[in-house]
Design an enzyme around this catalytic site. Structure first.
Site, PDB file in Angstrom:
ATOM      1  N   HIS A 105       0.842  -1.203   0.000  1.00 33.58           N
ATOM      2  CA  HIS A 105       0.000   0.000   0.000  1.00 33.58           C
ATOM      3  C   HIS A 105       0.880   1.257   0.000  1.00 33.58           C
ATOM      4  O   HIS A 105       0.828   2.091   0.897  1.00 33.58           O
ATOM      5  CB  HIS A 105      -0.876  -0.061   1.248  1.00 33.58           C
ATOM      6  CG  HIS A 105      -2.007   0.905   1.329  1.00 33.58           C
ATOM      7  ND1 HIS A 105      -1.840   2.259   1.288  1.00 33.58           N
ATOM      8  CD2 HIS A 105      -3.336   0.696   1.472  1.00 33.58           C
ATOM      9  CE1 HIS A 105      -3.022   2.828   1.420  1.00 33.58           C
ATOM     10  NE2 HIS A 105      -3.945   1.920   1.523  1.00 33.58           N
TER      11      HIS A 105
ATOM     12  N   GLU B 216      -0.781   1.529  -5.284  1.00 34.51           N
ATOM     13  CA  GLU B 216      -0.548   0.298  -4.535  1.00 34.51           C
ATOM     14  C   GLU B 216      -0.533  -0.903  -5.480  1.00 34.51           C
ATOM     15  O   GLU B 216      -1.279  -0.914  -6.465  1.00 34.51           O
ATOM     16  CB  GLU B 216      -1.666   0.154  -3.493  1.00 34.51           C
ATOM     17  CG  GLU B 216      -1.905   1.437  -2.682  1.00 34.51           C
ATOM     18  CD  GLU B 216      -3.257   1.475  -1.992  1.00 34.51           C
ATOM     19  OE1 GLU B 216      -3.804   2.583  -1.797  1.00 34.51           O
ATOM     20  OE2 GLU B 216      -3.798   0.385  -1.691  1.00 34.51           O
TER      21      GLU B 216
HETATM   22  O1  TA6 Z   1      -6.112   1.641  -0.460  1.00 36.35           O
HETATM   23  C1  TA6 Z   1      -7.108   2.563  -0.363  1.00 36.35           C
HETATM   24  C2  TA6 Z   1      -7.857   2.359   0.941  1.00 36.35           C
HETATM   25  O2  TA6 Z   1      -8.456   1.117   0.969  1.00 36.35           O
HETATM   26  C3  TA6 Z   1      -8.845   3.496   1.153  1.00 36.35           C
HETATM   27  O3  TA6 Z   1     -10.170   3.060   1.062  1.00 36.35           O
HETATM   28  C4  TA6 Z   1      -8.489   4.058   2.514  1.00 36.35           C
HETATM   29  O4  TA6 Z   1      -9.239   3.532   3.515  1.00 36.35           O
HETATM   30  C5  TA6 Z   1      -7.022   3.683   2.619  1.00 36.35           C
HETATM   31  O5  TA6 Z   1      -6.937   2.415   2.055  1.00 36.35           O
HETATM   32  C6  TA6 Z   1      -6.395   3.769   3.984  1.00 36.35           C
HETATM   33  O6  TA6 Z   1      -6.802   2.769   4.820  1.00 36.35           O
HETATM   34  P1  TA6 Z   1      -6.317   2.774   6.358  1.00 36.35           P
HETATM   35  O7  TA6 Z   1      -6.927   1.548   6.970  1.00 36.35           O
HETATM   36  O8  TA6 Z   1      -4.830   2.734   6.338  1.00 36.35           O
HETATM   37  O9  TA6 Z   1      -6.838   4.065   6.949  1.00 36.35           O
END
Ligand code: TA6
Length: 300
Positions: free
Chosen positions: A167, A271
């Site tokens: 991510h 990601e």
């Molecule tokens: O990768 C995108 C995502 O799934 C968004 O929906 C947002 O929630 C982000 O990840 C961050 O997630 P987190 O759990 O790290 O706040």
């Protein structure tokens, strides 16, 4: 005999260098310096939180408001998402547990050219409702680029179905001057529209509002073109069929505790993983590999 001091008599930096120390929140971390770059890796979540070439701004974004605590994810760098992405109907929390586990340093190697490689391991998972028995390894190589590889080894007698994602948070100079290239004609699930399936029409994606998209069936590389930093970042990957693009923009940023209200202007997540329709089905005893190489060059 090699000169150990600069002209002004300062001790010359020697490369490569790896220092094991207590980082923020007293969480154990590795500080790495190579002839080309510097990096930081926390054992907490095996999270690379910093990568910077000596002559460039940092490549990875780390929030000023990030937590550094045993039970919290770190906001920035490269969180490892496993064994589920997003929210799961029958599992606790968002984005799995690998990013909040304390990993072990298993090996560290310095190549003759100065590149540094480390191998980390997550304590083995026994069969549980959350996850079948498996073992995870993470390999990080730091040189003029940053290469990371997540290896999932099934220890289960059953088929193991899971999602994984690296991510990655990238630093950008100004989100308004960024375009993402390499996803034209690719289908995506729009997380802001109930996962509606759409097709990307743009060759160069610009961001001017909240974006949260899962591009599916797309193994090809992506480029982040940053006109403000005059930098092109290349995201090459193996063993990944999904690319996720995320920027929380103004309103969502204000709802995220460990993220600054204005920080959306200096970051974008691009990601690499296998999520939703691309989730992995691993046969008993088999191994899956997800590898990503991040490199950068001056914008042509
Ligand atoms: O990768 C995108 C995502 O799934 C968004 O929906 C947002 O929630 C982000 O990840 C961050 O997630 P987190 O759990 O790290 O706040």
């Amino acid at each position: 005999m090699a000169k150990t001091r600069t002209k002004s008599g300062e001790p010359k930096a020697t490369f490569p260098r790896v220092t094991f120390l207590d980082g923020r929140g007293d969480l154990p971390m590795l500080e790495i310096a190579t002839p080309w770059s510097s990096a930081e890796i926390y054992l907490h979540g095996a999270q690379v939180t910093h990568f910077k070439k000596h002559d460039e701004p940092p490549l990875l974004f780390l929030s000023q408001c990030s937590c550094f605590a045993a039970d919290q994810p770190i906001r920035g760098g490269i969180p490892i998402i496993f064994p589920w992405f997003g929210k799961s109907a029958d599992k606790p929390g968002q984005h799995g547990f690998a990013r909040v586990r304390d990993w072990e340093l298993k090996e560290m190697a310095m190549a003759p050219d100065g590149a540094v490689s480390v191998r980390l391991r997550m304590p083995e998972c026994a069969d549980s409702p959350e996850c079948p028995a498996c073992a995870l390894e993470y390999r990080v190589t730091v040189d003029s680029a940053l290469t990371v590889e997540l290896i999932v080894m099934s220890r289960s007698g059953q088929e193991f179905v899971f999602e994984n994602c690296l991510h990655t948070y990238f630093t950008v100079g100004d989100i308004g001057a960024v375009s993402i290239v390499g996803l034209k004609a690719v289908d995506y699930l729009d997380q802001l529209a109930g996962f509606a399936r759409k097709t990307e029409t743009r060759g160069a994606i610009r961001i001017s509002s909240e974006v949260d998209r899962i591009y599916v069936d797309t193994p090809q590389p992506v480029e982040i073109r940053d006109e403000s930093l005059r930098r092109a970042v290349r995201v090459e990957k193996e063993g990944s069929a999904s690319t996720v693009v995320w920027n929380p923009w103004i309103t969502k940023s204000k709802t995220i505790q460990d993220f600054g209200d204005e920080e959306y202007q200096q970051m974008v997540c691009v990601e690499s993983g296998n999520v939703t329709a691309n989730k992995i089905k691993l046969a008993p005893g088999q191994t899956s590999r997800l590898k990503v190489k991040l490199s950068s060059a001056a914008l042509g």
